[in-house]
Design a protein around this motif. Structure first.
Motif, PDB file in Angstrom:
ATOM      1  N   THR A 127     -10.179  -5.032  -4.180  1.00  0.00           N
ATOM      2  CA  THR A 127      -8.923  -4.868  -4.906  1.00  0.00           C
ATOM      3  C   THR A 127      -7.740  -4.860  -3.953  1.00  0.00           C
ATOM      4  O   THR A 127      -6.697  -5.439  -4.245  1.00  0.00           O
ATOM      5  CB  THR A 127      -8.923  -3.552  -5.707  1.00  0.00           C
ATOM      6  OG1 THR A 127     -10.061  -3.543  -6.549  1.00  0.00           O
ATOM      7  CG2 THR A 127      -7.682  -3.423  -6.539  1.00  0.00           C
ATOM      8  N   CYS A 128      -7.892  -4.206  -2.828  1.00  0.00           N
ATOM      9  CA  CYS A 128      -6.782  -4.069  -1.880  1.00  0.00           C
ATOM     10  C   CYS A 128      -6.622  -5.274  -0.966  1.00  0.00           C
ATOM     11  O   CYS A 128      -5.631  -5.386  -0.248  1.00  0.00           O
ATOM     12  CB  CYS A 128      -6.989  -2.810  -1.041  1.00  0.00           C
ATOM     13  SG  CYS A 128      -7.006  -1.308  -2.045  1.00  0.00           S
ATOM     14  N   ARG A 147      -6.144  -6.003  -9.456  1.00  0.00           N
ATOM     15  CA  ARG A 147      -5.157  -6.053  -8.370  1.00  0.00           C
ATOM     16  C   ARG A 147      -3.735  -6.079  -8.920  1.00  0.00           C
ATOM     17  O   ARG A 147      -2.840  -5.403  -8.403  1.00  0.00           O
ATOM     18  CB  ARG A 147      -5.395  -7.266  -7.469  1.00  0.00           C
ATOM     19  CG  ARG A 147      -4.413  -7.279  -6.287  1.00  0.00           C
ATOM     20  CD  ARG A 147      -4.683  -8.387  -5.292  1.00  0.00           C
ATOM     21  NE  ARG A 147      -5.984  -8.202  -4.703  1.00  0.00           N
ATOM     22  CZ  ARG A 147      -6.931  -9.141  -4.694  1.00  0.00           C
ATOM     23  NH1 ARG A 147      -6.707 -10.299  -5.252  1.00  0.00           N
ATOM     24  NH2 ARG A 147      -8.084  -8.916  -4.141  1.00  0.00           N
TER      25      ARG A 147
END
Length: 194
Positions: A127-128, A147
């Motif tokens: 996600t990051c 995201r």
């Protein structure tokens, strides 16, 4: 149903035992609890021995009160635990957006990011990470969804240990002591039979 086996019979006995043991559980809603939304998201990987599909489980607390939960089998077989966990993160995010909208309609402020507790560090790292890797191409839509709302500030992903992952109750079987511990943390109250 057409060709039941002994494993199916054992599963039915477990379900009936669970239902018998939870007949007198009630929800407790505290009037003093702050109206802060939190979510716990978890999945078991290839938990069903017959078709190797995973079980998704997540729930939402408003303050200390359980207001929404879901447990269901995923529709496809995941090739890794990260993909399984990421699918449940996407499902949790979709429900989170709906609940935040509902709370706003009811006049409850939802300006701060809602924490989602996840015990899979790989899913959080995907996600990051701005760069998609080849191994995430099958969950690319889910990646974009989570995201996008992470960057918008609608949600915040928080890593939690598997032991502290309260959504485990929706995805895995547990010994009696651990099960009672998880039930108590969900603010379920047990009443004696009448």
């Amino acid at each position: 149903m057409s060709t039941p086996q002994s494993t199916h019979y054992a599963a039915i006995l477990c379900i009936l035992q669970y239902l018998k043991g939870t007949l007198f559980h009630d929800f407790h809603f505290s009037a003093q609890s702050p109206l802060i939304l939190r979510a716990y998201s978890d999945a078991d990987w290839v938990g069903d021995p017959t078709d190797l599909r995973s079980t998704t489980g997540y729930y939402f607390l408003l303050g200390s009160s359980l207001i929404f939960w879901r447990s269901k089998k995923q529709s496809v077989v995941a090739r890794s635990s990260t993909k399984t966990e990421y699918r449940v993160l996407a499902d949790t995010t979709s429900e989170l957006l709906w609940l935040r909208g509902l709370l706003q309609d009811l006049g409850v402020s939802t300006f701060s990011a809602t924490p989602i507790y996840c015990d899979n560090k790989s899913a959080i790292q995907i996600t990051c990470n701005d760069v998609f890797h080849e191994r995430t191409k099958h969950i690319e839509i889910d990646c974009h969804l989570v995201r996008h709302h992470l960057l918008q500030g609608s949600l915040q992903l928080i890593s939690v240990s598997s032991h502290d992952q309260l959504a485990n109750i929706f995805t895995k079987s547990h010994p009696n002591g651990r099960f009672r511990d998880l039930v108590s943390k969900l603010q379920l109250v047990s009443h004696p039979s009448p």
